[in-house]
Write a protein that holds these residues in place. Structure first.
Motif, mmCIF file in Angstrom:
data_model
loop_
_atom_site.group_PDB
_atom_site.id
_atom_site.type_symbol
_atom_site.label_atom_id
_atom_site.label_comp_id
_atom_site.label_asym_id
_atom_site.label_seq_id
_atom_site.Cartn_x
_atom_site.Cartn_y
_atom_site.Cartn_z
ATOM 1 N N THR A 75 -10.491 33.032 -17.519
ATOM 2 C CA THR A 75 -9.261 32.257 -17.313
ATOM 3 C C THR A 75 -9.462 30.834 -17.834
ATOM 4 O O THR A 75 -8.638 30.312 -18.596
ATOM 5 N N LEU A 78 -9.873 30.813 -21.699
ATOM 6 C CA LEU A 78 -8.600 30.997 -22.400
ATOM 7 C C LEU A 78 -7.758 29.725 -22.346
ATOM 8 O O LEU A 78 -7.230 29.267 -23.361
ATOM 9 N N LEU A 79 -7.663 29.121 -21.160
ATOM 10 C CA LEU A 79 -6.833 27.920 -21.028
ATOM 11 C C LEU A 79 -7.451 26.737 -21.779
ATOM 12 O O LEU A 79 -6.738 25.947 -22.387
ATOM 13 N N ALA A 120 -3.712 28.807 -11.601
ATOM 14 C CA ALA A 120 -3.561 30.255 -11.816
ATOM 15 C C ALA A 120 -4.262 31.025 -10.695
ATOM 16 O O ALA A 120 -3.717 32.015 -10.182
ATOM 17 N N ALA A 123 -2.449 30.723 -7.387
ATOM 18 C CA ALA A 123 -1.294 31.621 -7.427
ATOM 19 C C ALA A 123 -1.740 33.069 -7.240
ATOM 20 O O ALA A 123 -1.085 33.843 -6.536
ATOM 21 N N GLY A 124 -2.852 33.433 -7.878
ATOM 22 C CA GLY A 124 -3.377 34.794 -7.767
ATOM 23 C C GLY A 124 -3.727 35.154 -6.335
ATOM 24 O O GLY A 124 -3.396 36.230 -5.851
ATOM 25 N N MET A 127 -0.607 35.629 -4.274
ATOM 26 C CA MET A 127 0.026 36.929 -4.476
ATOM 27 C C MET A 127 -0.470 37.948 -3.451
ATOM 28 O O MET A 127 0.246 38.849 -3.057
ATOM 29 N N SER B 37 -0.299 34.062 -24.524
ATOM 30 C CA SER B 37 -1.416 33.930 -23.577
ATOM 31 C C SER B 37 -0.924 33.435 -22.224
ATOM 32 O O SER B 37 -1.386 33.907 -21.179
ATOM 33 N N LEU B 38 -0.008 32.456 -22.257
ATOM 34 C CA LEU B 38 0.509 31.927 -20.988
ATOM 35 C C LEU B 38 1.251 33.030 -20.239
ATOM 36 O O LEU B 38 1.101 33.189 -19.024
ATOM 37 N N ILE B 41 -1.418 35.402 -18.791
ATOM 38 C CA ILE B 41 -2.074 34.876 -17.581
ATOM 39 C C ILE B 41 -1.129 35.015 -16.387
ATOM 40 O O ILE B 41 -1.525 35.463 -15.312
ATOM 41 N N ALA B 44 -1.085 38.620 -15.471
ATOM 42 C CA ALA B 44 -2.350 39.022 -14.848
ATOM 43 C C ALA B 44 -2.382 38.575 -13.392
ATOM 44 O O ALA B 44 -2.865 39.311 -12.523
ATOM 45 N N VAL B 45 -1.848 37.386 -13.132
ATOM 46 C CA VAL B 45 -1.804 36.877 -11.757
ATOM 47 C C VAL B 45 -0.974 37.814 -10.879
ATOM 48 O O VAL B 45 -1.356 38.144 -9.755
ATOM 49 N N THR B 46 0.171 38.288 -11.426
ATOM 50 C CA THR B 46 1.027 39.171 -10.634
ATOM 51 C C THR B 46 0.449 40.579 -10.510
ATOM 52 O O THR B 46 0.904 41.368 -9.690
ATOM 53 N N VAL B 48 -2.878 41.270 -9.951
ATOM 54 C CA VAL B 48 -4.182 41.274 -9.272
ATOM 55 C C VAL B 48 -4.292 42.458 -8.320
ATOM 56 O O VAL B 48 -3.417 42.657 -7.458
#
Lengths: 132, 126
Positions: A75, A78-79, A120, A123-124, A127, B37-38, B41, B44-46, B48
């Protein structure tokens, strides 16, 4: 072309690390790391195509602490690569090439990549309601 | 023996003898990868810890398979271009360099195509 026995430029280790050089090295490192991440993505998609059990196993690996460490690294990589890539495009356009601007944009990119990574991941975890 | 000067021979070509096309393709794929990519990401977060059934539902949602396919193409193309420069910089033996460059291209195409086929299988298969 004659290249004979010309003296070679000294390599990285003789130079004092600076924000400019360190971020440049980060860009290549993260790029190579992301290539490995791309292979993981391909593996993950193929596991999903193979069937539910294969996908479960891959998901189990990725949610294990080691898998999460890898995902966290990817992560950020990539960012960082994305933010620094935008910095490169400003340079390509001939903008921000004065040294003070180069250093400032370097720190900005570095901090932005860390903040976005933490966002990120927050947020993960949000979720899941913190279940992992 | 060629009558061309060293400068004339190398002008506009660079270490890989292909001029600016590599540089240009790298920038085009980079621009494509910014939004992709954004989006990835965010996705991917949603996703998990999701199971395969949930992944299939997500993949069949509007836009998912299209954006995933575009992401995979741009990603592996950009990856191949980037690794090519790394190989050109560090592999000095001509034979090893050419073998690495060819392998790099073939591996990138293999993983890109297998990813796209996997996406189609999950979205439209059982």
């Amino acid at each position: 072309m004659t290249t004979g026995n010309r003296p070679l430029s000294p390599h990285l280790q003789v130079y004092k690390p600076q924000i400019t050089s360190v971020l440049s090295i980060f860009h290549r490192f993260t790029g190579v790391g992301l290539a490995v991440g791309a292979l993981m993505l391909a593996y993950w998609l193929n596991a999903a195509a193979y069937g539910p059990e294969a996908f479960e196993r891959t998901q189990a690996f990725l949610t294990h602490w080691f898998g999460k460490l890898l995902l966290f690294g990817w992560t950020w990589a990539l960012l960082y690569h994305l933010c620094n890539g935008i910095r490169h495009m400003f340079w390509d356009a001939g903008r921000g090439l004065e040294m003070p601007q180069v250093r400032a944009s370097g720190w900005f990119v570095y901090i932005a990549s860390v903040v976005l990574t933490l966002l990120a991941w927050t947020a993960g975890y949000g979720m899941l309601g913190g279940s992992y | 023996m060629s009558l061309r000067s060293d400068l004339g021979r190398v002008r506009g070509l660079g270490s890989a003898n292909e001029g600016t096309s590599h540089w240009w393709a790298q920038r085009v794929t980079a621009i494509a990868l910014i939004p992709l990519s954004l989006w990835f990401i965010y996705s991917a977060v949603t996703l998990v810890g999701i199971d395969r059934a949930g992944f299939k539902v997500w993949l069949n949602a509007p836009g998912s398979i299209l954006l995933m396919t575009l992401f995979v193409i741009a990603l592996f193309y950009h990856m191949q271009l980037g690794l090519q420069v790394v190989i050109e910089d560090y592999v000095h033996n001509e034979r090893n360099k050419i073998v690495s460059l060819v392998l790099n291209k073939l591996v990138a195409i293999f993983f890109a195509v297998s990813s796209i086929i996997a996406l189609i299988k999950v979205a439209f298969g059982g």
